[in-house]
Write a protein that holds these residues in place. Structure first.
Motif, PDB file in Angstrom:
ATOM      1  N   PHE A 153     -23.500  65.084  35.046  1.00 46.10           N
ATOM      2  CA  PHE A 153     -24.321  64.073  34.369  1.00 46.10           C
ATOM      3  C   PHE A 153     -23.978  62.695  34.923  1.00 46.10           C
ATOM      4  O   PHE A 153     -24.851  61.884  35.222  1.00 46.10           O
ATOM      5  N   ARG A 154     -22.675  62.434  35.009  1.00 37.14           N
ATOM      6  CA  ARG A 154     -22.207  61.118  35.453  1.00 37.14           C
ATOM      7  C   ARG A 154     -22.368  60.926  36.955  1.00 37.14           C
ATOM      8  O   ARG A 154     -22.533  59.803  37.422  1.00 37.14           O
ATOM      9  N   ALA A 155     -22.333  62.003  37.725  1.00 32.70           N
ATOM     10  CA  ALA A 155     -22.436  61.892  39.178  1.00 32.70           C
ATOM     11  C   ALA A 155     -23.861  61.668  39.656  1.00 32.70           C
ATOM     12  O   ALA A 155     -24.084  61.078  40.714  1.00 32.70           O
ATOM     13  N   CYS A 156     -24.833  62.104  38.901  1.00 27.66           N
ATOM     14  CA  CYS A 156     -26.234  62.006  39.328  1.00 27.66           C
ATOM     15  C   CYS A 156     -26.726  60.563  39.221  1.00 27.66           C
ATOM     16  O   CYS A 156     -26.773  59.994  38.132  1.00 27.66           O
ATOM     17  N   PRO A 157     -27.116  59.952  40.351  1.00 29.22           N
ATOM     18  CA  PRO A 157     -27.564  58.564  40.318  1.00 29.22           C
ATOM     19  C   PRO A 157     -28.955  58.378  39.717  1.00 29.22           C
ATOM     20  O   PRO A 157     -29.373  57.246  39.469  1.00 29.22           O
ATOM     21  N   PHE A 158     -29.662  59.474  39.450  1.00 25.88           N
ATOM     22  CA  PHE A 158     -31.028  59.372  38.943  1.00 25.88           C
ATOM     23  C   PHE A 158     -31.218  60.016  37.567  1.00 25.88           C
ATOM     24  O   PHE A 158     -32.342  60.252  37.136  1.00 25.88           O
ATOM     25  N   SER A 159     -30.126  60.343  36.898  1.00 23.11           N
ATOM     26  CA  SER A 159     -30.159  60.935  35.550  1.00 23.11           C
ATOM     27  C   SER A 159     -31.032  62.184  35.479  1.00 23.11           C
ATOM     28  O   SER A 159     -31.769  62.384  34.515  1.00 23.11           O
ATOM     29  N   VAL A 160     -30.943  63.010  36.506  1.00 23.04           N
ATOM     30  CA  VAL A 160     -31.716  64.250  36.549  1.00 23.04           C
ATOM     31  C   VAL A 160     -31.125  65.281  35.586  1.00 23.04           C
ATOM     32  O   VAL A 160     -31.842  66.072  34.988  1.00 23.04           O
ATOM     33  N   ILE A 161     -29.807  65.260  35.415  1.00 17.15           N
ATOM     34  CA  ILE A 161     -29.101  66.289  34.653  1.00 17.15           C
ATOM     35  C   ILE A 161     -28.587  65.733  33.330  1.00 17.15           C
ATOM     36  O   ILE A 161     -28.139  64.592  33.247  1.00 17.15           O
ATOM     37  N   GLY A 162     -28.627  66.578  32.307  1.00 11.24           N
ATOM     38  CA  GLY A 162     -28.091  66.217  31.001  1.00 11.24           C
ATOM     39  C   GLY A 162     -27.683  67.484  30.272  1.00 11.24           C
ATOM     40  O   GLY A 162     -27.822  68.583  30.806  1.00 11.24           O
ATOM     41  N   PRO A 163     -27.210  67.360  29.047  1.00  9.55           N
ATOM     42  CA  PRO A 163     -26.785  68.537  28.304  1.00  9.55           C
ATOM     43  C   PRO A 163     -27.973  69.355  27.800  1.00  9.55           C
ATOM     44  O   PRO A 163     -28.987  68.797  27.396  1.00  9.55           O
ATOM     45  N   ASP A 164     -27.812  70.659  27.845  1.00  5.29           N
ATOM     46  CA  ASP A 164     -28.814  71.554  27.278  1.00  5.29           C
ATOM     47  C   ASP A 164     -28.588  71.606  25.774  1.00  5.29           C
ATOM     48  O   ASP A 164     -27.461  71.432  25.304  1.00  5.29           O
ATOM     49  N   SER A 165     -29.615  71.877  25.018  1.00  8.99           N
ATOM     50  CA  SER A 165     -29.469  71.931  23.566  1.00  8.99           C
ATOM     51  C   SER A 165     -29.101  73.326  23.062  1.00  8.99           C
ATOM     52  O   SER A 165     -28.799  73.497  21.894  1.00  8.99           O
ATOM     53  N   SER A 166     -29.118  74.311  23.951  1.00  7.85           N
ATOM     54  CA  SER A 166     -28.760  75.673  23.536  1.00  7.85           C
ATOM     55  C   SER A 166     -27.487  76.127  24.249  1.00  7.85           C
ATOM     56  O   SER A 166     -27.181  75.676  25.344  1.00  7.85           O
ATOM     57  N   MET A 167     -26.774  77.017  23.618  1.00  9.89           N
ATOM     58  CA  MET A 167     -25.500  77.496  24.161  1.00  9.89           C
ATOM     59  C   MET A 167     -25.697  78.680  25.106  1.00  9.89           C
ATOM     60  O   MET A 167     -26.653  79.437  24.965  1.00  9.89           O
ATOM     61  N   ASN A 168     -24.740  78.821  26.008  1.00 10.48           N
ATOM     62  CA  ASN A 168     -24.719  80.001  26.870  1.00 10.48           C
ATOM     63  C   ASN A 168     -23.858  81.083  26.201  1.00 10.48           C
ATOM     64  O   ASN A 168     -23.384  80.895  25.077  1.00 10.48           O
ATOM     65  N   ARG A 169     -23.629  82.193  26.877  1.00  7.38           N
ATOM     66  CA  ARG A 169     -22.852  83.288  26.292  1.00  7.38           C
ATOM     67  C   ARG A 169     -21.396  82.923  26.014  1.00  7.38           C
ATOM     68  O   ARG A 169     -20.745  83.539  25.188  1.00  7.38           O
ATOM     69  N   SER A 170     -20.895  81.899  26.700  1.00  5.65           N
ATOM     70  CA  SER A 170     -19.514  81.463  26.484  1.00  5.65           C
ATOM     71  C   SER A 170     -19.388  80.535  25.282  1.00  5.65           C
ATOM     72  O   SER A 170     -18.292  80.135  24.913  1.00  5.65           O
ATOM     73  N   GLY A 171     -20.521  80.143  24.703  1.00 11.42           N
ATOM     74  CA  GLY A 171     -20.503  79.272  23.544  1.00 11.42           C
ATOM     75  C   GLY A 171     -20.461  77.791  23.879  1.00 11.42           C
ATOM     76  O   GLY A 171     -20.118  76.975  23.033  1.00 11.42           O
ATOM     77  N   THR A 172     -20.769  77.439  25.123  1.00 13.34           N
ATOM     78  CA  THR A 172     -20.819  76.025  25.507  1.00 13.34           C
ATOM     79  C   THR A 172     -22.257  75.632  25.812  1.00 13.34           C
ATOM     80  O   THR A 172     -23.099  76.482  26.121  1.00 13.34           O
ATOM     81  N   CYS A 173     -22.532  74.356  25.706  1.00  9.79           N
ATOM     82  CA  CYS A 173     -23.857  73.839  26.057  1.00  9.79           C
ATOM     83  C   CYS A 173     -23.815  73.437  27.527  1.00  9.79           C
ATOM     84  O   CYS A 173     -23.194  72.432  27.877  1.00  9.79           O
ATOM     85  N   PRO A 174     -24.440  74.204  28.388  1.00 10.83           N
ATOM     86  CA  PRO A 174     -24.382  73.925  29.821  1.00 10.83           C
ATOM     87  C   PRO A 174     -25.252  72.737  30.212  1.00 10.83           C
ATOM     88  O   PRO A 174     -26.027  72.222  29.402  1.00 10.83           O
ATOM     89  N   ALA A 175     -25.137  72.350  31.447  1.00  7.04           N
ATOM     90  CA  ALA A 175     -25.995  71.298  31.996  1.00  7.04           C
ATOM     91  C   ALA A 175     -27.405  71.843  32.136  1.00  7.04           C
ATOM     92  O   ALA A 175     -27.621  73.041  32.294  1.00  7.04           O
TER      93      ALA A 175
END
Length: 75
Positions: free
Chosen positions: A20-42
């Motif tokens: 999120f912080r590395a992208c100079p154009f704000s292309v990436i952000g947090p997903d609102s749903s969790m993956n199988r590991s229980g984290t919210c991926p990019a």
């Protein structure tokens, strides 16, 4: 401007947010749903802004991001 796109492996991503912080154009952000590991991926939030610069790819500790550039190459 160079065009690009990215693919994020939701199951490999642990949601650390470095991309999120590395992208100079704000292309990436947090997903609102969790993956199988229980984290919210990019997630790709603004695909039209991606230039294929690969900043996100370079900082990802999980190798969860693949970058595609307009010429068809990928990282």
């Amino acid at each position: 401007m160079t065009r690009g796109s990215i693919r994020i492996d939701r199951e490999r991503c642990k949601g650390c947010g470095l991309c999120f912080r590395a992208c100079p154009f704000s292309v990436i952000g947090p997903d609102s749903s969790m993956n199988r590991s229980g984290t919210c991926p990019a997630a790709v939030l603004r695909p039209e802004s991606c230039t294929g610069c690969a900043s996100c790819y370079q900082v990802c500790p999980d190798c969860a991001i693949t970058v595609y550039r307009e010429d068809g190459s990928h990282s």
